[in-house]
Design an enzyme around this catalytic site. Structure first.
Site, PDB file in Angstrom:
ATOM      1  N   ASN A 159       0.669  -1.396   0.410  1.00 14.59           N
ATOM      2  CA  ASN A 159      -0.219   0.163  -0.195  1.00 14.59           C
ATOM      3  C   ASN A 159       0.730   1.051  -0.147  1.00 14.59           C
ATOM      4  OD1 ASN A 159      -2.578   1.999   0.090  1.00 14.59           O
ATOM      5  ND2 ASN A 159      -1.888   1.289   2.092  1.00 14.59           N
ATOM      6  N   ASP A 186      -2.120   0.702   8.348  1.00 20.41           N
ATOM      7  CA  ASP A 186      -1.212   1.862   8.001  1.00 20.41           C
ATOM      8  C   ASP A 186       0.060   1.260   8.865  1.00 20.41           C
ATOM      9  OD1 ASP A 186      -3.017   4.467   7.370  1.00 20.41           O
ATOM     10  OD2 ASP A 186      -2.496   2.563   6.079  1.00 20.41           O
ATOM     11  N   HIS A 243       0.614   5.001   1.187  1.00 23.71           N
ATOM     12  CA  HIS A 243      -0.033   5.595   2.266  1.00 23.71           C
ATOM     13  C   HIS A 243       0.688   7.225   2.599  1.00 23.71           C
ATOM     14  CE1 HIS A 243      -2.500   7.496   6.029  1.00 23.71           C
ATOM     15  NE2 HIS A 243      -1.225   7.513   6.769  1.00 23.71           N
ATOM     16  N   SER A 297       4.866   7.062   2.230  1.00 23.76           N
ATOM     17  CA  SER A 297       5.310   6.055   2.398  1.00 23.76           C
ATOM     18  C   SER A 297       4.187   4.761   1.904  1.00 23.76           C
ATOM     19  CB  SER A 297       5.178   5.978   4.071  1.00 23.76           C
ATOM     20  OG  SER A 297       5.575   6.500   5.012  1.00 23.76           O
TER      21      SER A 297
HETATM   22  C1  GRF Z   1      -2.608   9.359  -3.356  1.00 28.78           C
HETATM   23  O1  GRF Z   1      -2.462  10.497  -2.339  1.00 28.78           O
HETATM   24  C2  GRF Z   1      -2.431   8.056  -2.132  1.00 28.78           C
HETATM   25  O2  GRF Z   1      -0.992   8.653  -1.064  1.00 28.78           O
HETATM   26  C3  GRF Z   1      -3.350   7.277  -1.803  1.00 28.78           C
HETATM   27  O3  GRF Z   1      -4.853   8.220  -2.652  1.00 28.78           O
HETATM   28  C4  GRF Z   1      -3.973   8.869  -3.276  1.00 28.78           C
HETATM   29  C5  GRF Z   1      -4.944   9.382  -3.990  1.00 28.78           C
HETATM   30  O4  GRF Z   1      -4.099   8.150  -5.444  1.00 28.78           O
HETATM   31  N1  GRF Z   1      -3.499   6.262  -1.088  1.00 28.78           N
HETATM   32  P1  GRF Z   1      -5.150   7.794  -6.674  1.00 28.78           P
HETATM   33  O5  GRF Z   1      -4.228   9.130  -7.329  1.00 28.78           O
HETATM   34  O6  GRF Z   1      -5.534   7.426  -6.474  1.00 28.78           O
HETATM   35  O7  GRF Z   1      -3.347   6.768  -6.979  1.00 28.78           O
END
Ligand code: GRF
Length: 202
Positions: free
Chosen positions: A106, A144, A108, A135
């Site tokens: 994942n 997380d 985060h 991370s």
């Molecule tokens: C990002 O900030 C990611 O860190 C979090 O979801 C947000 C959007 O991610 N997990 P994405 O554009 O859908 O990949």
């Protein structure tokens, strides 16, 4: 290595992961799934020629196990070696994390262990932190909190809004996640710390 990716929204991280798995990369994307049929990332994945599915979590109500059983059924049909969560916004039960133990990642948007959970950028700004970041970690039953595989640090600038900081961090997420996935697919679990100062911050 066969990689499945789970998303909930726009899928910008998912797209970078798909784009990275070419040439001599040891992994290839085999499936993208979403818990929302309206997730914009599904169209991006399909445009890249990657099979997609959507399992709307809402009809399952509070029955997380039933939702996850359907998710696992869909995922395992593609026989993934690695499952990468990328902007996936559902909390997963120990049943799911155990099923994919050792091969579930994942990203985060904080420098874990700081700020697990939501609203990470607003919390970093509120705390007056000089740095924020992202991370990539192995997913365990603790939210997380799994082993960290990589981090990238980003400066918090005076007057930053959460949206401005999120945009600055997202650019670095798009560097970090593909780099960590490639190492993970090679069996390398050594922690990767990327330096964001090498690229101009917008
Ligand atoms: C990002 O900030 C990611 O860190 C979090 O979801 C947000 C959007 O991610 N997990 P994405 O554009 O859908 O990949």
């Amino acid at each position: 290595k066969r990689v499945a990716i789970l998303i909930s929204g726009g899928g910008s991280n998912m797209l970078r992961l798909i784009e990275s798995m070419t040439g001599d990369h040891p992994a290839r994307p085999v499936l993208v799934g979403a818990n929302d049929p309206g997730a914009g990332g599904l169209a991006l994945a399909a445009a890249q020629g990657v099979p997609v599915f959507a399992t709307d979590h809402r009809p399952f109500g509070r029955d997380r196990a039933a939702f996850e059983a359907e998710l696992i059924r869909q995922l395992d049909a593609a026989q993934p070696d690695i499952v990468a969560l990328a902007g996936f916004m559902r909390i997963l039960t120990p049943g799911f994390t155990a099923h994919y133990a050792g091969r579930l990642l994942n990203i985060h948007p904080s420098l874990l262990p700081k700020y697990p959970g939501l609203n990470t950028h607003a919390r970093a700004i509120e705390a007056g932190d000089a740095e924020a970041g992202a991370s990539v970690h192995e997913v365990t039953s603790d939210l997380d909190a799994g082993p960290i595989l990589g981090q990238v640090r980003v400066p918090v600038l005076p007057g930053d809004t959460p949206e401005e900081l999120a945009a600055r961090v997202l650019v670095q997420e798009h560097r970090l996640y593909p780099a960590v996935l490639r190492r993970f697919a090679d069996g390398n679990r050594a922690r990767l710390d990327l330096d964001a100062t090498l690229t101009p911050t917008p």
